[in-house]
Scaffold this active site. Sequence first.
Site: not given
Ligand code: G6P
Length: 612
Positions: A491, A607, A494, A100-101, A27, A2, A74, A510, A487
Amino acid sequence: MCGIVGYIGNKKASPILIDGLLKLEYRGYDSAGISTMENGFISNMKDKGRVKNLYEIPGIDDLKGVVGIAHTRWATHGKPAKENSHPHMDNHNIFSVVHNGIIENYQELKEFLVQNGYHFLSQTDTEIIPNLIHYYYVKQDKCHDSLLKAVHLACNDLKGSYAIEVLCKDAPDTLIVARKDSPLVIGVGEDENYVSSDIPAILSYTKNFYLLNDGDFAKLSKHSISFYDVNLAPIEKELKSIEWDVSACEKDGYEDFMLKEIYEQPKSVRETIGSRLKKGEKVNFEDIGFTKETLQHFHKIYLVACGTAMHAGLAIKPMLEKLCHIDVIVDIASEFRYREPLIDDKTLCIYISQSGETADTIAALKLSKMKGAKTIAISNVIGSSITREADYTIYTHAGPEIAVASTKAYTSQITLLALLCLYFAEVLESVPYDVINTIKEELLLLPEKVSEVLKDSEQIKNFANKVYEEKDIFFLGRGTDYTVSQEASLKLKEISYIHSEAYAAGELKHGPIALIENGITVVGILTDPNLVEKSVSNLQEVITRGAKTLIITNQEINQTNYDEVITIPYTNPLISPILSIIPLQLFSYYISKEKGLDVDKPRNLAKSVTVE
Ligand code: G6P
């Protein structure tokens, strides 16, 4: 999770609010809405879906109010729907609130309010807030400052996290805001003030900000801002100037923020190195200033984070162990916080968070402080929550990262962690100086090498266009290459919604090899000369079973064995993730584009995850 925006001044508020929401959409984008003060009443316009849907609401262009609040959601409590969208109003249409929260005790408060004659139109936790404010407001019989007092009393009842903005019909020239465990900043203009969940959303209006702490309240008019602590005692705050360039928050000619941020990496890595490392000098972490005795006192280091930031921790673990001879445990913050981890004053806990607002990471940090550990926060956002909790803070200085999928923050986090590791090794004198020196030289060459990697984008795009319709893609590697696989796989999931797994190449036999069948795509990462032969054998095993292969390497390998080979410049394997991830960021990007998806705002994701 949010985004909220607020404005109070002389200008028409609605375009400013919508502009801010568009920048905060990373957000959350399940619904959006705005409330403005219009000639004695509060107008409330909202709808489900993206912020741009607000433009379709009849009458939105006619709003004239110069005070307003806004929200992009969100969804947590209640599905994405108009009735669950913010702002929420109280039953008497006196208050409008965005939040937000998460309010953890909202059911209990709802029952209390129902018993007192209130009713609810949404399934959200937020709707109790305007009604609770109303409850206390009426009780105070509108005495002096009853609005602020009512907000304060209502907040005292809330358990959980919140950043809220409150508009009141009876106080048309006032905006009240409060925060606890969710971010909120106030931007100061001339005869106008702004509120936002983060700085970039309002950076085009002002570079001067007040940062709110947990438990703070603020009362805004267009000319003034008064701050109060958790007991409503007046407090002073320092105005901070932010140096970020406005263009850093715009797409600057790129099609998407993600692509822009991938291409910014030569610069962001250089900025992260900044003045911490200069040729021929010792690594500079004066701001931490650990002595040899302090460092020797630590028996282990925890690296704790979520998502991509946690992967940055995984990438640096081998370097910390090799150079500092200390046990390193990388943990997921949401697991760490509920597991009674074995930490005490002999533990150093390093928390990594781009936003500095991730709820689980902050909670994990608080837990380790309670257990007596020393804590370091690594963040990209000046003054973010995590930086205010930790004993020490170091910033990545990667510049604002807007795309939901993190790219430049990851390479900057590894760069900063590598510098920190070299600093520890220098102070500890744990390895011969020439070992440290070689890596320092390699680090200084990285920005150039990142630029070189970026030149291979056409080759990556062509391969991405061949495989974008796949259902599963596997990533393999050993050592630091395995951490990059993790990673790269995240990606891809996502932003392309393709199922993907990362495996340590040696683990393949395995179990996972059972999944390899004719035509499946396997990406191999081969950058460690000591492990390349082993990984080549594992890749041979999948090729034999019909896999198509994309290889990212800095080694001399027999290229004819593979469908596509991307050659990247050599660097020390301990820091090679900073280079080897880049083609794979582009790989995910181009697959997502080819599928016609929204790269910057993938479904269901946000994010900044400010709820657990
Ligand atoms: C969310 C984002 C990721 C990020 C993670 C941790 O899941 O979509 O891209 O890596 O949060 O976020 P931070 O701000 O703590 O690095």
